[in-house]
Design a protein around this motif. Structure first.
Motif, PDB file in Angstrom:
ATOM      1  N   UNK A 175      44.258  32.267 -30.502  1.00 13.38           N
ATOM      2  CA  UNK A 175      44.222  33.513 -31.260  1.00 13.38           C
ATOM      3  C   UNK A 175      45.645  34.050 -31.311  1.00 13.38           C
ATOM      4  N   UNK A 176      46.239  34.080 -32.504  1.00 14.05           N
ATOM      5  CA  UNK A 176      47.582  34.622 -32.625  1.00 14.05           C
ATOM      6  C   UNK A 176      47.493  36.141 -32.767  1.00 14.05           C
ATOM      7  N   UNK A 177      48.602  36.814 -32.495  1.00 13.26           N
ATOM      8  CA  UNK A 177      48.608  38.270 -32.623  1.00 13.26           C
ATOM      9  C   UNK A 177      47.629  38.951 -31.700  1.00 13.26           C
TER      10      UNK A 177
ATOM     11  N   UNK B 168      48.078  40.374 -28.986  1.00  6.34           N
ATOM     12  CA  UNK B 168      48.588  41.588 -28.342  1.00  6.34           C
ATOM     13  C   UNK B 168      48.425  42.804 -29.252  1.00  6.34           C
ATOM     14  N   UNK B 169      47.973  42.602 -30.489  1.00  7.17           N
ATOM     15  CA  UNK B 169      47.657  43.707 -31.393  1.00  7.17           C
ATOM     16  C   UNK B 169      46.194  44.076 -31.292  1.00  7.17           C
ATOM     17  N   UNK B 170      45.798  45.207 -31.880  1.00  5.33           N
ATOM     18  CA  UNK B 170      44.421  45.688 -31.714  1.00  5.33           C
ATOM     19  C   UNK B 170      43.354  44.765 -32.285  1.00  5.33           C
ATOM     20  N   UNK B 171      43.586  44.164 -33.461  1.00  3.67           N
ATOM     21  CA  UNK B 171      42.576  43.266 -34.032  1.00  3.67           C
ATOM     22  C   UNK B 171      42.461  41.999 -33.202  1.00  3.67           C
ATOM     23  N   UNK B 172      43.587  41.366 -32.879  1.00 10.18           N
ATOM     24  CA  UNK B 172      43.553  40.124 -32.117  1.00 10.18           C
ATOM     25  C   UNK B 172      42.917  40.289 -30.754  1.00 10.18           C
ATOM     26  N   UNK B 173      43.206  41.409 -30.110  1.00  7.23           N
ATOM     27  CA  UNK B 173      42.599  41.655 -28.796  1.00  7.23           C
ATOM     28  C   UNK B 173      41.086  41.750 -28.911  1.00  7.23           C
ATOM     29  N   UNK B 174      40.622  42.478 -29.941  1.00  6.75           N
ATOM     30  CA  UNK B 174      39.184  42.586 -30.168  1.00  6.75           C
ATOM     31  C   UNK B 174      38.566  41.209 -30.416  1.00  6.75           C
ATOM     32  N   UNK B 175      39.278  40.336 -31.118  1.00  3.66           N
ATOM     33  CA  UNK B 175      38.750  38.996 -31.389  1.00  3.66           C
ATOM     34  C   UNK B 175      38.539  38.232 -30.090  1.00  3.66           C
ATOM     35  N   UNK B 176      39.543  38.291 -29.211  1.00  2.00           N
ATOM     36  CA  UNK B 176      39.407  37.594 -27.919  1.00  2.00           C
ATOM     37  C   UNK B 176      38.204  38.128 -27.154  1.00  2.00           C
ATOM     38  N   UNK B 177      38.055  39.436 -27.116  1.00  2.00           N
ATOM     39  CA  UNK B 177      36.909  40.032 -26.419  1.00  2.00           C
ATOM     40  C   UNK B 177      35.594  39.586 -27.046  1.00  2.00           C
TER      41      UNK B 177
ATOM     42  N   UNK C 184      42.930  30.942 -34.891  1.00  2.00           N
ATOM     43  CA  UNK C 184      42.694  32.151 -35.668  1.00  2.00           C
ATOM     44  C   UNK C 184      44.051  32.810 -35.868  1.00  2.00           C
ATOM     45  N   UNK C 185      44.505  32.813 -37.098  1.00  4.05           N
ATOM     46  CA  UNK C 185      45.828  33.291 -37.484  1.00  4.05           C
ATOM     47  C   UNK C 185      45.687  34.721 -37.991  1.00  4.05           C
ATOM     48  N   UNK C 186      46.024  35.687 -37.120  1.00  3.77           N
ATOM     49  CA  UNK C 186      45.999  37.100 -37.502  1.00  3.77           C
ATOM     50  C   UNK C 186      47.296  37.405 -38.233  1.00  3.77           C
TER      51      UNK C 186
ATOM     52  N   UNK D  63      40.223  29.561 -24.386  1.00  2.00           N
ATOM     53  CA  UNK D  63      40.866  30.515 -25.285  1.00  2.00           C
ATOM     54  C   UNK D  63      42.322  30.694 -24.863  1.00  2.00           C
ATOM     55  N   UNK D  64      43.234  30.545 -25.825  1.00  2.00           N
ATOM     56  CA  UNK D  64      44.647  30.811 -25.594  1.00  2.00           C
ATOM     57  C   UNK D  64      45.040  31.994 -26.475  1.00  2.00           C
ATOM     58  N   UNK D  65      45.342  33.119 -25.855  1.00  2.79           N
ATOM     59  CA  UNK D  65      45.746  34.325 -26.568  1.00  2.79           C
ATOM     60  C   UNK D  65      47.268  34.366 -26.628  1.00  2.79           C
ATOM     61  N   UNK D  66      47.795  34.558 -27.833  1.00  2.89           N
ATOM     62  CA  UNK D  66      49.241  34.536 -27.996  1.00  2.89           C
ATOM     63  C   UNK D  66      49.740  35.814 -28.655  1.00  2.89           C
ATOM     64  N   UNK D  67      51.013  36.080 -28.454  1.00  2.00           N
ATOM     65  CA  UNK D  67      51.659  37.248 -29.046  1.00  2.00           C
ATOM     66  C   UNK D  67      53.026  37.418 -28.440  1.00  2.00           C
ATOM     67  N   UNK D  68      53.666  38.530 -28.759  1.00  2.43           N
ATOM     68  CA  UNK D  68      55.017  38.752 -28.248  1.00  2.43           C
ATOM     69  C   UNK D  68      55.020  39.416 -26.881  1.00  2.43           C
ATOM     70  N   UNK D  69      54.109  40.350 -26.661  1.00  8.80           N
ATOM     71  CA  UNK D  69      54.084  41.106 -25.403  1.00  8.80           C
ATOM     72  C   UNK D  69      52.864  40.673 -24.597  1.00  8.80           C
TER      73      UNK D  69
END
Length: 276
Positions: free
Chosen positions: A5-7, A9-18, A69-71, A30-36
């Motif tokens: 799941x890209x992005x 660390x943003x609100x939509x991507x975080x919700x997707x992981x959850x 999943x490309x946010x 699940x591999x969650x990715x982002x900048x922060x």
């Protein structure tokens, strides 16, 4: 199997992981990715830095991924270069399915916001990868319901219907599409409302008179500037209403209902939560 799941660390991507976790996807898949990435350490899934500006970080993140999943990037105006990096990295990794969060009616939309999404869809189609497009309409979170109680609703959407939905519902729908794994186009949104209907719903829930003032797009842009919005935001929002008046943000709610297994949450729920 790995789902990236890209992005995240943003609100939509975080919700997707959850939502993926809630659907029973094992955390280690699940591999969650982002900048922060420090923002997502609490999710209990694998986390890895992957900046859209860094092809090397993206390639490392996508290595061995079955689904990505490309946010879409939050940096309007820079998306094409960033999204090119994502698509090229996914292509190099040979991912099994690339799912992209696009915009409603991207195939025909003339909204300013649609341009970079249309270019990204074409990049993905040209990549040769199996893909799915999640074409999200407007978000409830784009509206200031509390402010509307005080000042009314202003816009330039006329009688156009806006198929808005909650960010959490878009995320849950995206997670469902990931699990389903079908390569197709989803037009996503709720049953919709006109801005006059939105004003009436806010009035009903708040017990306060709330009216909708419909302006010409250029006058709405001037209004947005007068209340302190930066010019780029005012231009995009007034253009979005201009398009909404012509149906650009209206979609059939069937795809959202199909993915969620229920109707999207009504705007009344979002209004009540904002005013609580």
């Amino acid at each position: 199997m790995t789902i990236v799941v890209t992005g995240a660390t943003g609100p939509l991507g975080r919700h997707v992981v959850e939502s993926l976790l809630a659907r029973g996807v094992p955390a280690d898949q699940i591999l969650a990715t982002g900048r922060a990435v420090e923002k997502i350490q609490d999710l209990g899934v694998r986390a890895q830095r992957a900046d859209y500006n860094s092809p090397e970080e993206l390639k490392r993140a996508f290595d061995g991924a079955e689904k990505v999943l490309f946010v879409s990037s939050s940096e309007a105006g820079r998306r094409i270069a960033q999204h090119t990096n994502v698509v090229e990295a996914a292509t190099a990794a040979g991912v099994g399915l690339l799912l992209y969060t696009s915009i409603a009616n991207a195939g025909t939309s003339d909204l300013i916001l649609a341009g970079e999404h249309q270019a990204t869809e074409e990049l993905i189609k040209g990549s040769g990868l199996p893909y799915a497009f999640l074409r999200n309409s407007w978000y409830y979170e784009n509206y200031d319901f509390r402010g509307a109680v005080q000042n009314g609703v202003y816009g330039a959407a006329g009688n156009g219907r806006i198929s808005a939905a909650a960010r959490a519902d878009y995320a849950e729908a995206a997670a469902a599409a990931v699990v389903r794994g079908a390569g197709r186009v989803y037009e996503l949104g709720g049953p919709g409302f006109t801005l006059a209907e939105l004003a009436a719903e806010i009035a009903k829930i708040s017990g306060t008179e709330v009216t909708y003032t419909d302006l010409a797009p250029e006058k709405y842009q001037e209004f947005l500037l007068s209340v302190g919005l930066p010019e780029p935001a005012a231009v995009v929002l007034s253009d979005a209403d201009r398009g909404a008046a012509q149906g650009a943000l209206e979609v059939d709610p069937a795809d959202m209902r199909d993915l969620l297994g229920r109707p999207a949450k009504p705007v009344a729920d979002a209004i009540r939560a904002a005013l609580a």
